[in-house]
Design a protein around this motif. Structure first.
Motif, PDB file in Angstrom:
ATOM      1  N   SER A   1      61.550  49.388  56.037  1.00 46.51           N
ATOM      2  CA  SER A   1      60.179  49.660  55.583  1.00 46.51           C
ATOM      3  C   SER A   1      60.192  50.532  54.333  1.00 46.51           C
ATOM      4  O   SER A   1      59.320  50.403  53.473  1.00 46.51           O
ATOM      5  N   ILE A   2      61.214  51.390  54.211  1.00 48.08           N
ATOM      6  CA  ILE A   2      61.290  52.222  53.009  1.00 48.08           C
ATOM      7  C   ILE A   2      61.632  51.362  51.791  1.00 48.08           C
ATOM      8  O   ILE A   2      61.022  51.497  50.725  1.00 48.08           O
ATOM      9  N   GLN A   3      62.571  50.447  51.984  1.00 45.18           N
ATOM     10  CA  GLN A   3      62.904  49.537  50.880  1.00 45.18           C
ATOM     11  C   GLN A   3      61.667  48.778  50.406  1.00 45.18           C
ATOM     12  O   GLN A   3      61.405  48.662  49.211  1.00 45.18           O
ATOM     13  N   MET A   4      60.906  48.274  51.369  1.00 43.56           N
ATOM     14  CA  MET A   4      59.726  47.492  51.006  1.00 43.56           C
ATOM     15  C   MET A   4      58.670  48.375  50.353  1.00 43.56           C
ATOM     16  O   MET A   4      57.913  47.926  49.492  1.00 43.56           O
ATOM     17  N   ALA A   5      58.629  49.643  50.759  1.00 45.53           N
ATOM     18  CA  ALA A   5      57.682  50.553  50.124  1.00 45.53           C
ATOM     19  C   ALA A   5      58.048  50.770  48.658  1.00 45.53           C
ATOM     20  O   ALA A   5      57.164  50.834  47.797  1.00 45.53           O
ATOM     21  N   VAL A   6      59.356  50.854  48.357  1.00 48.89           N
ATOM     22  CA  VAL A   6      59.770  50.996  46.957  1.00 48.89           C
ATOM     23  C   VAL A   6      59.358  49.748  46.169  1.00 48.89           C
ATOM     24  O   VAL A   6      58.849  49.844  45.053  1.00 48.89           O
ATOM     25  N   VAL A   7      59.550  48.580  46.773  1.00 50.23           N
ATOM     26  CA  VAL A   7      59.124  47.339  46.104  1.00 50.23           C
ATOM     27  C   VAL A   7      57.626  47.391  45.820  1.00 50.23           C
ATOM     28  O   VAL A   7      57.171  47.074  44.717  1.00 50.23           O
ATOM     29  N   MET A   8      56.855  47.829  46.814  1.00 47.48           N
ATOM     30  CA  MET A   8      55.394  47.896  46.637  1.00 47.48           C
ATOM     31  C   MET A   8      55.019  48.844  45.496  1.00 47.48           C
ATOM     32  O   MET A   8      54.140  48.544  44.691  1.00 47.48           O
ATOM     33  N   ILE A   9      55.711  49.988  45.436  1.00 46.98           N
ATOM     34  CA  ILE A   9      55.409  50.956  44.378  1.00 46.98           C
ATOM     35  C   ILE A   9      55.634  50.321  43.010  1.00 46.98           C
ATOM     36  O   ILE A   9      54.907  50.579  42.054  1.00 46.98           O
ATOM     37  N   ALA A  10      56.636  49.455  42.912  1.00 45.55           N
ATOM     38  CA  ALA A  10      56.913  48.803  41.637  1.00 45.55           C
ATOM     39  C   ALA A  10      55.891  47.717  41.333  1.00 45.55           C
ATOM     40  O   ALA A  10      55.693  47.355  40.183  1.00 45.55           O
ATOM     41  N   ILE A  11      55.228  47.201  42.362  1.00 48.85           N
ATOM     42  CA  ILE A  11      54.275  46.104  42.144  1.00 48.85           C
ATOM     43  C   ILE A  11      52.853  46.621  41.915  1.00 48.85           C
ATOM     44  O   ILE A  11      52.095  46.071  41.116  1.00 48.85           O
ATOM     45  N   ILE A  12      52.503  47.722  42.624  1.00 50.63           N
ATOM     46  CA  ILE A  12      51.103  48.168  42.628  1.00 50.63           C
ATOM     47  C   ILE A  12      50.503  48.356  41.222  1.00 50.63           C
ATOM     48  O   ILE A  12      49.406  47.853  40.962  1.00 50.63           O
ATOM     49  N   PRO A  13      51.209  49.041  40.285  1.00 52.16           N
ATOM     50  CA  PRO A  13      50.592  49.206  38.960  1.00 52.16           C
ATOM     51  C   PRO A  13      50.260  47.872  38.314  1.00 52.16           C
ATOM     52  O   PRO A  13      49.233  47.734  37.636  1.00 52.16           O
ATOM     53  N   ILE A  14      51.127  46.869  38.533  1.00 50.86           N
ATOM     54  CA  ILE A  14      50.872  45.555  37.935  1.00 50.86           C
ATOM     55  C   ILE A  14      49.658  44.913  38.593  1.00 50.86           C
ATOM     56  O   ILE A  14      48.782  44.356  37.926  1.00 50.86           O
ATOM     57  N   LEU A  15      49.575  45.043  39.924  1.00 53.10           N
ATOM     58  CA  LEU A  15      48.413  44.486  40.629  1.00 53.10           C
ATOM     59  C   LEU A  15      47.130  45.160  40.153  1.00 53.10           C
ATOM     60  O   LEU A  15      46.065  44.542  40.139  1.00 53.10           O
ATOM     61  N   CYS A  16      47.210  46.448  39.770  1.00 58.04           N
ATOM     62  CA  CYS A  16      46.008  47.163  39.320  1.00 58.04           C
ATOM     63  C   CYS A  16      45.619  46.733  37.907  1.00 58.04           C
ATOM     64  O   CYS A  16      44.439  46.562  37.604  1.00 58.04           O
ATOM     65  N   ALA A  17      46.629  46.561  37.030  1.00 59.39           N
ATOM     66  CA  ALA A  17      46.310  46.244  35.632  1.00 59.39           C
ATOM     67  C   ALA A  17      45.898  44.785  35.479  1.00 59.39           C
ATOM     68  O   ALA A  17      45.100  44.451  34.612  1.00 59.39           O
ATOM     69  N   TYR A  18      46.412  43.929  36.344  1.00 56.05           N
ATOM     70  CA  TYR A  18      46.234  42.487  36.201  1.00 56.05           C
ATOM     71  C   TYR A  18      44.767  42.036  36.153  1.00 56.05           C
ATOM     72  O   TYR A  18      44.381  41.318  35.223  1.00 56.05           O
ATOM     73  N   PRO A  19      43.914  42.471  37.127  1.00 52.85           N
ATOM     74  CA  PRO A  19      42.533  41.992  37.087  1.00 52.85           C
ATOM     75  C   PRO A  19      41.775  42.426  35.830  1.00 52.85           C
ATOM     76  O   PRO A  19      40.862  41.735  35.383  1.00 52.85           O
ATOM     77  N   LEU A  20      42.178  43.565  35.242  1.00 52.28           N
ATOM     78  CA  LEU A  20      41.448  44.075  34.088  1.00 52.28           C
ATOM     79  C   LEU A  20      41.559  43.140  32.888  1.00 52.28           C
ATOM     80  O   LEU A  20      40.614  42.982  32.117  1.00 52.28           O
ATOM     81  N   VAL A  21      42.732  42.525  32.715  1.00 52.68           N
ATOM     82  CA  VAL A  21      42.930  41.691  31.536  1.00 52.68           C
ATOM     83  C   VAL A  21      42.983  40.219  31.869  1.00 52.68           C
ATOM     84  O   VAL A  21      43.053  39.383  30.978  1.00 52.68           O
ATOM     85  N   GLN A  22      42.915  39.900  33.172  1.00 49.47           N
ATOM     86  CA  GLN A  22      43.175  38.538  33.590  1.00 49.47           C
ATOM     87  C   GLN A  22      42.284  37.517  32.885  1.00 49.47           C
ATOM     88  O   GLN A  22      42.749  36.473  32.454  1.00 49.47           O
ATOM     89  N   ARG A  23      40.995  37.874  32.697  1.00 56.83           N
ATOM     90  CA  ARG A  23      40.104  36.868  32.101  1.00 56.83           C
ATOM     91  C   ARG A  23      40.376  36.662  30.613  1.00 56.83           C
ATOM     92  O   ARG A  23      39.939  35.694  30.021  1.00 56.83           O
ATOM     93  N   HIS A  24      41.125  37.612  29.995  1.00 61.76           N
ATOM     94  CA  HIS A  24      41.443  37.431  28.581  1.00 61.76           C
ATOM     95  C   HIS A  24      42.768  36.715  28.359  1.00 61.76           C
ATOM     96  O   HIS A  24      43.106  36.393  27.232  1.00 61.76           O
ATOM     97  N   LEU A  25      43.530  36.512  29.457  1.00 60.73           N
ATOM     98  CA  LEU A  25      44.907  36.036  29.292  1.00 60.73           C
ATOM     99  C   LEU A  25      44.992  34.751  28.475  1.00 60.73           C
ATOM    100  O   LEU A  25      45.732  34.673  27.506  1.00 60.73           O
ATOM    101  N   THR A  26      44.181  33.761  28.899  1.00 58.19           N
ATOM    102  CA  THR A  26      44.247  32.465  28.237  1.00 58.19           C
ATOM    103  C   THR A  26      44.012  32.611  26.742  1.00 58.19           C
ATOM    104  O   THR A  26      44.761  32.097  25.919  1.00 58.19           O
ATOM    105  N   LYS A  27      42.961  33.384  26.401  1.00 52.59           N
ATOM    106  CA  LYS A  27      42.608  33.588  25.009  1.00 52.59           C
ATOM    107  C   LYS A  27      43.780  34.197  24.241  1.00 52.59           C
ATOM    108  O   LYS A  27      44.165  33.728  23.180  1.00 52.59           O
ATOM    109  N   GLY A  28      44.372  35.248  24.824  1.00 51.57           N
ATOM    110  CA  GLY A  28      45.459  35.937  24.154  1.00 51.57           C
ATOM    111  C   GLY A  28      46.644  35.030  23.918  1.00 51.57           C
ATOM    112  O   GLY A  28      47.203  34.998  22.826  1.00 51.57           O
ATOM    113  N   VAL A  29      47.003  34.278  24.952  1.00 51.72           N
ATOM    114  CA  VAL A  29      48.175  33.410  24.821  1.00 51.72           C
ATOM    115  C   VAL A  29      47.916  32.312  23.796  1.00 51.72           C
ATOM    116  O   VAL A  29      48.767  31.992  22.976  1.00 51.72           O
ATOM    117  N   LEU A  30      46.718  31.752  23.831  1.00 57.59           N
ATOM    118  CA  LEU A  30      46.466  30.597  22.980  1.00 57.59           C
ATOM    119  C   LEU A  30      46.252  30.967  21.524  1.00 57.59           C
ATOM    120  O   LEU A  30      46.622  30.201  20.651  1.00 57.59           O
TER     121      LEU A  30
END
Lengths: 334, 294
Positions: free
Chosen positions: B259-288
């Protein structure tokens, strides 16, 4: 603030040149501005671009010159310029090293397998997403499928390990059912398929973006006209959809071929110890282990240089091929 | 559903096709989301629950934050989180600043526009190679310094092209009128161009931030000192190498700290999960923007 009155309304220079060209049919030479004046005019812009230029100089162009070490007998702790020249001996050493050729073969095999297994997946997914009529469902599917692209390779490999590894969840079920367990992650013979599966999991969703844009750009009236002419669903796909996305498919194929010698370096180096170098040694890991870890700096650089040169030739050749096929290619013909 | 707009010419879809499509979507979503569920659930379970379940939990019987408390209470992981957060923050700032400035400067006509653009674009065709770059970092005295994680990858030509492509699309009249009002290049950039390019800059900032947060090999190559380890290095050492990947026997005892190992994995994922929705709707525009105009 002092208001400077321009001696001439802005833009008349251009207009005058254009008018002159129309009248006489001959081009009038551009107005030449003295260097001092240009510098005074443009120095704010030059200052703005300076950080980027310095970073590129330091970390691309100067290291590029460092490739001369491939022709030297370089040892750390001796300044580079005092190292003795070695001619082509590093290259002959490289070409007689069986491990180097094994790495080349592995690299090309992985590229070929991924071209077959990975490349069509984003296209198929994009067609699937594009065919969804409910906007909310489409948004949900897109959001979920783009997400893995933003995870690091360490995490993706970790996920696969938790699911497919010897102590992972799949093997636990197999053990409960008394079926023979398999450890896919440490199996050299299927390692290249595993790599493709991981790339598909991480990037297939992300890869749909560009195809979705191409699909959305196809004019609806084309479908309508085709339907009126009696084309069924398959006919519309073959004669309207496919020609509509063909330029993008060719473009991405070229980019992939030009990059044929780069195959997921971080992904592979994370798993090399599990399956052994026999199956997992590619050009980049060869440079790292042979060059950096074992200290064969000069042959390592020679291998890197060869990879770079072949890559350059590949991308130029692929682009040329695209022009010959009548596609636009990576950069415009000039 | 009544709001569905299906073009007339498409006709009614066959039930078999609909079923297959639904199945395909379901499989795709499950395959992506399943590992997330497993990691979150395991990280929230107590060690006893995890052992009882045989190593992995798909749905926690009782929720506990023990594992998170343990890794956040100091030690290697806490340190790595701070180091990685600092590198990401400083790195993203430097990257976005240099990218936006260069993109604006190279979208304006000037005496150096063509040669400098050439200088920048040529780097697409070749990379210096791993060892020459390593030797350069060493020459600059950056080995074992956190700057080695930032400077070599600080400026991405691709991202600059994306931003520049967007800026070239801004009407020239806006710039001209500001010029007539007496604004200099920097003021035009800050007051007029930046507010208009917010979406594309957000996407590029996300690309950079995710790059810094996720980068693993740079740290492996340049950093020796464990007190400067980044989160990805810690993850590799304690999650990938510390468990079944290197074990020979297949029916080994599950590591107790699952469970500790998985908690470290979660800590590495959480910031990305938080930032993702903020820019998600612009992604297509930015890439294209980059793909089409680059």
């Amino acid at each position: 603030m002092t208001v400077r009155t321009p001696t001439r309304p802005p833009g008349t220079g251009v207009l005058r040149r254009a008018a002159a060209r129309r009248d006489t049919g001959a081009a009038i030479p551009r107005r030449t501005v003295p260097w001092a004046q240009r510098l005074r005019r443009d120095y704010p812009l030059a200052l703005m671009v300076a950080p980027a230029v310095i970073l590129l100089l330091l970390f691309v162009y100067v290291p590029l010159l460092g490739n001369v070490i491939a022709f030297m007998d370089y040892q750390p702790y001796i300044p580079i310029l005092q190292s003795p020249w070695a001619g082509l001996s590093n290259f002959t050493a490289l070409f007689t090293d069986a491990a180097f050729w094994a790495a080349v073969v592995n690299t090309l095999e992985i590229t070929a397998i991924q071209l077959v297994l990975f490349f069509p997946v984003p296209i198929a997914l994009a067609l699937l997403i594009h065919s969804l009529v409910w906007p909310w469902l489409r948004a949900v599917v897109q959001s979920v499928l783009y997400l893995p692209h933003f995870l690091s390779w360490v995490i993706v490999v970790g996920f696969f390990q938790q699911s497919l590894g010897s102590a992972g969840i799949i093997n636990r079920w197999l053990r409960e059912l008394d079926i023979h367990t398999i450890n896919i992650l440490a199996e050299p013979s299927t390692f290249k398929l595993l790599l493709s599966a991981q790339v598909i999991w991480k990037d297939a969703g992300w890869g749909t973006i560009i195809f979705l844009a191409a699909l959305a750009a196809i004019d609806d009236s084309l479908y309508e006209a085709a339907a009126i002419d009696g084309a069924g669903a398959w006919g519309r796909f073959w004669h309207v959809t496919l020609p509509g996305i063909r330029p993008i498919i060719v473009l991405l194929l070229i980019l992939r071929l030009g990059d044929a010698l780069s195959v997921g370096f971080e992904q592979i180096i994370l798993q090399r110890s599990a399956v052994g170098p026999g199956a997992a040694e590619v050009l980049d890991t060869y440079v790292y282990y042979h060059g950096v870890i074992d200290g064969n700096w000069s042959t390592g650089i020679a291998a890197g240089l060869i990879k770079g040169l072949v890559g350059l030739v590949l991308i130029l050749a692929a682009n040329k091929a695209a022009h010959m096929l009548g596609e636009q290619g990576v950069y415009a013909k000039s | 559903m009544s709001t569905v707009v299906r073009p007339v010419w498409a006709g009614k879809p066959q039930p078999v096709v609909l079923l297959l499509k639904a199945l395909a979507i379901l499989v795709a979503l499950t395959v992506v989301l399943f590992p997330f569920l497993m990691v979150i659930s395991t990280s929230l379970s107590s060690a006893a629950d995890v052992t009882a379940a045989g190593g992995y939990v798909l749905w926690p019987r009782s929720v506990t934050f023990e594992a998170y408390e343990q890794i956040l209470s100091g030690g290697l992981v806490t340190r790595a989180i701070l180091v990685t957060a600092a590198v990401t923050a400083v790195g993203t700032t430097i990257s976005v600043a240099s990218t936006v400035l260069a993109a604006w400067a190279l979208s304006r006509p000037s005496f150096f526009q063509r040669p400098v653009l050439m200088f920048v674009l040529l780097t697409f065709l070749f990379s210096p190679g791993m060892i020459p770059l390593y030797l350069m970092v060493k020459q600059l005295g950056l080995l074992d310094s956190l700057w080695s994680l930032i400077l070599p990858s600080a400026f991405s030509v691709f991202n600059m092209i994306v931003v520049r492509g967007f800026m070239m699309g801004i009407p020239q009249e806006l710039v001209d009128s500001a010029k007539i009002d007496g604004a200099g290049e920097l003021r035009i950039l800050l007051r007029i161009i930046l507010p208009l390019s917010r979406a594309v800059i957000a996407v590029v900032a996300l690309f950079y931030a995710v790059g810094y947060w996720n980068s693993f090999f740079n740290a492996m190559l340049y950093i020796d000192d464990t007190s400067k380890w980044t989160l990805q290095l810690v993850l590799r050492t304690y999650v990938l190498q510390g468990s079944s990947l290197v074990e020979a026997s297949t029916d080994s005892v599950t590591p107790p700290a699952q469970s500790i190992q998985m908690a470290v994995v979660m800590i590495a994922i959480i910031p990305i999960l938080c930032a993702y929705p903020l820019v998600q709707r612009h992604l297509t525009k930015g890439v294209l923007t980059g793909a089409v105009k680059g």
